[in-house]
Design an enzyme around this catalytic site. Structure first.
Site, PDB file in Angstrom:
ATOM      1  N   GLU A   1      17.891   2.451  49.376  1.00 16.97           N
ATOM      2  CA  GLU A   1      18.897   2.517  48.307  1.00 16.97           C
ATOM      3  C   GLU A   1      19.046   1.141  47.677  1.00 16.97           C
ATOM      4  O   GLU A   1      19.026   0.127  48.357  1.00 16.97           O
ATOM      5  CB  GLU A   1      20.245   2.967  48.883  1.00 16.97           C
TER       6      GLU A   1
ATOM      7  N   LYS B   1      22.739  10.245  42.574  1.00 16.77           N
ATOM      8  CA  LYS B   1      23.645  10.417  43.716  1.00 16.77           C
ATOM      9  C   LYS B   1      24.832  11.303  43.330  1.00 16.77           C
ATOM     10  O   LYS B   1      25.524  11.050  42.346  1.00 16.77           O
ATOM     11  CB  LYS B   1      24.138   9.037  44.156  1.00 16.77           C
TER      12      LYS B   1
ATOM     13  N   CYS C   1      22.431   8.073  50.612  1.00 18.92           N
ATOM     14  CA  CYS C   1      23.470   7.456  51.422  1.00 18.92           C
ATOM     15  C   CYS C   1      24.654   8.373  51.740  1.00 18.92           C
ATOM     16  O   CYS C   1      24.570   9.225  52.608  1.00 18.92           O
ATOM     17  CB  CYS C   1      23.937   6.166  50.741  1.00 18.92           C
TER      18      CYS C   1
END
Length: 283
Positions: free
Chosen positions: A50, A119, A160
C-alpha cells in the site's frame, strides 16, 4: 474466465516489502528493481505494498497524487511487460476529477492495465492514547469490487482496512476468487493485535489464499508501518512472513491443496441460505 481443471495448479506469489522514502521517483525505481528480482526468483504474480510511491499520511496524499495512467503506473506497466508477470501495484494516491483515492492498479504480462481498485473502506479510527487517523480528511472511497483472472486462478483485491470487512472477502469467494491480495500498512497498535489474525480469519472463512503486502517499517516516519508481509493458506497456515525490513516474501501457491480443503470441509455447500446471505449490491 479460466475454467476449472484447465488452470495451472501451482504458481509462485511474491510480495515486495518496500522501504518507502519521501522521494517518489526513488520509490518507483526501487520498487521496479525488486519486482525484477522477484520475477527472477520465479514469481508469476507479484504485489507491491500500500502507498508504495508516497509516505502514508493525509498530508502527503494530495502532494503525491497522480492520475491513472500516470508516471508511476506507466513504470509498473513497463516492468510487468518486461518480466512477463501479473503485477499488483500496491496502491498509490490517485487524483481523478478533483477527488483523491487510495488506488490499486493491476497490470498483465503484456503490460495492459487489467483492473483498477479504489479502497472501499476508509481508515478512520480513534484508539485513545494510541492512534487516531482519518483517511476521509483527504480521500474518497471507491464504490466497486475488483477481480482479475490469471492462468492460475481468479484474484480479488482489497486495501488494508478493507481486510476487517469479512463481507468483502465473502463476495470475492462467491465470485470464484481463490486468492485475495490486500496491500496494507497496519500500524504499531493494530499490527501486533490484528494483522495476522485477520488474514488467517479471511483465509479460513472463505477457504482461499490470503496475501498482504506491507511497506517496510520506518521508525522515523510520521506513520510507522507494522511490516510483516504475509501469505496464508486456505487452512490458515502462515506459509511465509517477512520481518520488518525491506525484503521479498515468496511462496508457492498450490490450488490442488485449496480444492482438497474445500472437499474435506465443504462449507460452501453447507451454508444455510434459507437463513442468511451476504449479497453484493453492485456488479
Amino acid at each position: 474466465m479460466v475454467l476449472p481443471g484447465r488452470a495451472m495448479a501451482t504458481f509462485r506469489l511474491a510480495l515486495i516489502q518496500l522501504q518507502v522514502s519521501s522521494v517518489k521517483s526513488d520509490n518507483v525505481t526501487r520498487a521496479c528493481g525488486l519486482v525484477q528480482e522477484a520475477a527472477a526468483q520465479g514469481a508469476k504474480i507479484v504485489s507491491l505494498p500500500e502507498c508504495f510511491n508516497s509516505p502514508y499520511g493525509t498530508k502527503y496524499f494530495p502532494e503525491y497524487a497522480e492520475k491513472i495512467p500516470g508516471e508511476s503506473t506507466q513504470k509498473l506497466s513497463e516492468v510487468a511487460k518486461e518480466c512477463g508477470i501479473y503485477l499488483i501495484g500496491g496502491s498509490i494516491p490517485e487524483e481523478d476529477a478533483g477527488k483523491l483515492y487510495n488506488t490499486c492498479t493491476v497490470f498483465g504480462p503484456d503490460g495492459t492495465l487489467l483492473v483498477k481498485y479504489r479502497k472501499l473502506h476508509l481508515f478512520d479510527i480513534d484508539v485513545p492514547g494510541k492512534i487516531t487517523f482519518q483517511e476521509s480528511e483527504t480521500l474518497s472511497p471507491g464504490d466497486s469490487f475488483s477481480t482479475f483472472d490469471t492462468p492460475y486462478c481468479r484474484v480479488g483485491l482489497g486495501i488494508c482496512y478493507d481486510m476487517r470487512f469479512a463481507e468483502l472477502a465473502q463476495v470475492y469467494a462467491q465470485r470464484g476468487c481463490q486468492l485475495l491480495v490486500y496491500p496494507g500498512a497496519f500500524n504499531m497498535t493494530t499490527g501486533p493485535a490484528h494483522w495476522e489474525l485477520l488474514q488467517r480469519g479471511r483465509a479460513v472463512d472463505n477457504q482461499v489464499y490470503v496475501a498482504t503486502a506491507s511497506p517496510a517499517r520506518d521508525d522515523q516516519a510520521s506513520y510507522v508501518a507494522w511490516g510483516h508481509s504475509t501469505i496464508v493458506s486456505p487452512w490458515g497456515d502462515v506459509l511465509a512472513k517477512a520481518g520488518t525490513g525491506e525484503t521479498i516474501v515468496c511462496s508457492d501457491i498450490d490450488l490442488k491443496k485449496l480444492a482438497e480443503i474445500r472437499q474435506q470441509i465443504p462449507i460452501f455447500s453447507q451454508k444455510r441460505s434459507d437463513l442468511y446471505a451476504v449479497e453484493a449490491k453492485k456488479p
